[in-house]
Write a protein that holds these residues in place. Structure first.
Motif, PDB file in Angstrom:
ATOM      1  N   GLU A 281       0.834  -1.164  -0.107  1.00 46.79           N
ATOM      2  CA  GLU A 281      -0.034   0.024  -0.097  1.00 46.79           C
ATOM      3  C   GLU A 281       0.921   1.210  -0.055  1.00 46.79           C
ATOM      4  O   GLU A 281       0.574   2.296  -0.690  1.00 46.79           O
ATOM      5  CB  GLU A 281      -0.862   0.148   1.185  1.00 46.79           C
ATOM      6  N   GLU A 282       1.989   1.214   0.589  1.00 48.67           N
ATOM      7  CA  GLU A 282       2.928   2.354   0.994  1.00 48.67           C
ATOM      8  C   GLU A 282       3.589   2.590  -0.310  1.00 48.67           C
ATOM      9  O   GLU A 282       3.734   3.792  -0.768  1.00 48.67           O
ATOM     10  CB  GLU A 282       3.688   2.042   1.924  1.00 48.67           C
TER      11      GLU A 282
ATOM     12  N   GLU B 191       1.432   3.906  -3.052  1.00 47.32           N
ATOM     13  CA  GLU B 191       1.349   5.647  -2.934  1.00 47.32           C
ATOM     14  C   GLU B 191       2.429   6.255  -3.129  1.00 47.32           C
ATOM     15  O   GLU B 191       2.228   7.474  -3.579  1.00 47.32           O
ATOM     16  CB  GLU B 191       0.762   5.662  -1.373  1.00 47.32           C
ATOM     17  N   LYS B 192       3.712   5.838  -2.609  1.00 46.04           N
ATOM     18  CA  LYS B 192       4.787   6.754  -2.575  1.00 46.04           C
ATOM     19  C   LYS B 192       5.944   6.566  -3.360  1.00 46.04           C
ATOM     20  O   LYS B 192       6.636   7.312  -3.629  1.00 46.04           O
ATOM     21  CB  LYS B 192       5.328   6.865  -0.987  1.00 46.04           C
TER      22      LYS B 192
ATOM     23  N   LYS C 242       0.810   7.465 -14.771  1.00 44.61           N
ATOM     24  CA  LYS C 242       0.775   7.261 -13.080  1.00 44.61           C
ATOM     25  C   LYS C 242       0.040   6.063 -12.903  1.00 44.61           C
ATOM     26  O   LYS C 242       0.294   5.145 -12.296  1.00 44.61           O
ATOM     27  CB  LYS C 242       0.024   8.490 -12.312  1.00 44.61           C
TER      28      LYS C 242
ATOM     29  N   LEU D 190       1.493   2.670 -11.629  1.00 43.60           N
ATOM     30  CA  LEU D 190       0.962   1.760 -10.323  1.00 43.60           C
ATOM     31  C   LEU D 190       0.731   0.279 -10.660  1.00 43.60           C
ATOM     32  O   LEU D 190       0.994  -0.360  -9.848  1.00 43.60           O
ATOM     33  CB  LEU D 190      -0.521   2.654 -10.160  1.00 43.60           C
TER      34      LEU D 190
ATOM     35  N   ILE E  86      -6.196  -1.996  -4.274  1.00 45.38           N
ATOM     36  CA  ILE E  86      -5.625  -0.561  -4.718  1.00 45.38           C
ATOM     37  C   ILE E  86      -5.895  -0.339  -5.992  1.00 45.38           C
ATOM     38  O   ILE E  86      -6.477   0.641  -6.570  1.00 45.38           O
ATOM     39  CB  ILE E  86      -4.086  -0.653  -4.608  1.00 45.38           C
TER      40      ILE E  86
ATOM     41  N   LYS F  12      -9.670   0.714  -6.664  1.00 46.67           N
ATOM     42  CA  LYS F  12      -9.887   2.384  -6.338  1.00 46.67           C
ATOM     43  C   LYS F  12      -9.314   3.131  -7.487  1.00 46.67           C
ATOM     44  O   LYS F  12      -9.860   4.230  -8.046  1.00 46.67           O
ATOM     45  CB  LYS F  12      -8.942   2.700  -4.923  1.00 46.67           C
ATOM     46  N   ALA F  13      -8.080   2.768  -8.191  1.00 44.54           N
ATOM     47  CA  ALA F  13      -7.164   3.152  -8.971  1.00 44.54           C
ATOM     48  C   ALA F  13      -8.111   3.415 -10.206  1.00 44.54           C
ATOM     49  O   ALA F  13      -8.184   4.248 -10.984  1.00 44.54           O
ATOM     50  CB  ALA F  13      -5.986   2.722  -9.508  1.00 44.54           C
TER      51      ALA F  13
END
Ligand code: ACO
Length: 428
Positions: A74-75, A78-79, A217, A221, A318, A321-322
């Motif tokens: 998850e991290e 996101e990052k 992006k 991802l 994830i 949601k994306a």
């Protein structure tokens, strides 16, 4: 807690050591089993077999946990970026700014393929599946670099790893361009890794292609989420083939073939085809779920079920949601997403799926995103392969430095005919 296990066979008790991992996973070390008892273990599908120790990826399928080198998915989603995750998987740590710059620059500067290699694509039929083309092309890459293929030479490994990550986007793009009869695009060094991929896929020499940052992006991802998944079928294939000491390109080519199957990475293409056929046939989600439950071979609920995840697939959360975010940002409305959501809701409350602990997996929503950005379904699995590449490489490298390293060679229980004398053809 016990540190040995006992097996009683033919009145004899054998003590076998237990191995404990850093997350307290335990295994019985059966390496001495055959020597001591003459018996082997039997585990079709390797569902209970640990083939190696590995420090790359941790999965807890009951809790829905996935971590690369200790970092929660998850991290990272996101990052981080895909190239940084690739570095993390391959080298074992997050890079410093300087290390990352050197890595990214090296990858960028290896993206071009040998000019003669372009003819390779032309030799294949236009309707060839891009996974077959990618696998053949990656295998063929080894023919261009005979002087740097030694899997025991650290410098050869370094060069091959960088070449492969760099050229894979070019190979995948050329597989697609060949299928639609458009000219191959050269990579451009001022673009990002994913930007270059999109430019080579969707650009033409007639006009400059500007990748939409939302699309760039989203693809980055998806690549992160697919980057590794410990000993899955294609990674185990890369390890098994690589255990013969063959070069990296050949081992990865085998992994691409393993990934292509619809039970594995090929599921992302099958999901979109399933959603499209539900839409075209005007079937309700309920009707399709009923057919899937009845074991109709044409109606398996693809994108559902996983060997390891028995609660939920964290990557799916994830991606789902994306999927909504990307479609909204691009202003795309698609019936396929509605059907997917309905199917998911229907299956999640259905006793058949609940009992068998079948949940949507990573592939259930990824195809909806790929479709929305204009990618043809046959390219979905090559995208998966691009994502999984650093994982395959990391496992191939880890295997070569493993003190327990051995050529992979399972045994079997023979069930064929007993000793039979040969009968000459005239007497049969
Ligand atoms: N739809 C309907 N029933 C299913 C599904 C599904 N998608 N998946 C499993 N089942 C059923 C099986 O028929 C079996 O039922 P039974 O006990 O009545 O015989 C039970 O659930 C257990 O399934 P297995 O096939 O034994 O589970 P296994 O761990 O061997 O297989 C797999 C996992 C291959 C992923 C399977 O769930 C499947 O085929 N799913 C659809 C394909 C798919 O989405 N693959 C992508 C996986 S993720 C990835 O590789 C990236």
């Amino acid at each position: 807690m016990a540190d040995t296990a006992e097996i009683r066979v033919d009145g004899q008790v054998i003590e076998l050591p237990l191995i404990v991992g850093s997350e307290d996973e335990r295994a019985i070390d059966i390496r001495r089993l055959r020597n001591q008892t003459g018996l082997i273990s039997f585990d079709p599908g390797f569902a209970n077999t640990g083939a190696c120790r590995s420090a790359i990826t941790f999965i807890d399928g009951d809790k829905g946990i996935l971590r690369y080198r200790g970092f929660p998915i998850e991290e990272l989603a996101e990052k981080s970026t895909f190239l940084e995750v690739a570095y993390l998987l391959i080298y074992g740590n997050l890079p410093s700014a300087q290390e990352f710059e050197a890595f990214e620059s090296s990858i960028t500067r290896h993206t071009m393929i040998h000019e003669d290699f372009k003819r390779f694509f032309g030799a294949l039929p236009k309707d060839a599946h891009p996974m077959a083309v990618c696998s053949a092309a990656v295998g063929a890459l080894s023919t261009f670099y005979p002087d740097s293929l030694d899997p025991r030479d650290p410098r050869h490994i370094e060069i091959s790893v960088h070449r492969l990550i760099a050229k894979m986007i070019t190979v995948a793009s050329y597989a697609y361009k060949h299928s639609i009869g458009q000219p191959f695009m050269y990579p451009q060094n001022d673009r990002s890794y994913v930007g270059n991929l999109l430019h080579m896929l969707f650009g033409t020499p007639c006009e400059t292609y500007e990748a939409d940052p939302v699309v760039e992006k989203a693809i980055d991802l998806l690549l992160i989420l697919h980057a590794d998944h410990e000993q899955n079928c294609s990674t185990s294939t890369v390890r098994l083939v690589g255990s013969t000491q063959v070069n990296l390109f050949s081992a990865i080519s085998a992994g691409i073939n393993a990934l292509w199957g619809p039970s594995h990475g090929g599921a992302n293409q099958e999901v979109i085809e399933m959603l499209e056929s539900i839409h075209e046939e005007g079937m309700s989600a309920k009707q399709f779920v009923e057919r899937a439950k009845a074991g109709d071979p044409g109606a398996r609920l693809t994108g559902f079920g996983h060997r390891v995840y028995k609660n939920f697939d964290p990557r799916m959360k994830i991606i789902k949601k994306a999927c909504f975010d990307v479609l909204e940002k691009l202003g795309v409305r698609t019936k396929l997403l509605e059907i997917a959501v309905e199917l998911e809701e229907m299956a999640l409350k259905d006793e058949y799926f609940v009992e068998r602990r079948l949940y949507p997996n990573v592939d259930f929503y990824s195809g909806v995103i790929y479709s929305a950005i204009g990618t043809p379904p046959t390219m979905f699995t090559p995208f998966f392969a691009l994502g999984r590449l650093p994982g395959w490489i990391a496992h191939w490298m880890e295997m070569h430095t493993d003190p327990d390293f051995k050529i992979g060679r399972p045994r079997q229980i023979y069930t064929g005919p007993a000793l039979s004398p040969y009968v000459p053809i005239a007497d049969r």
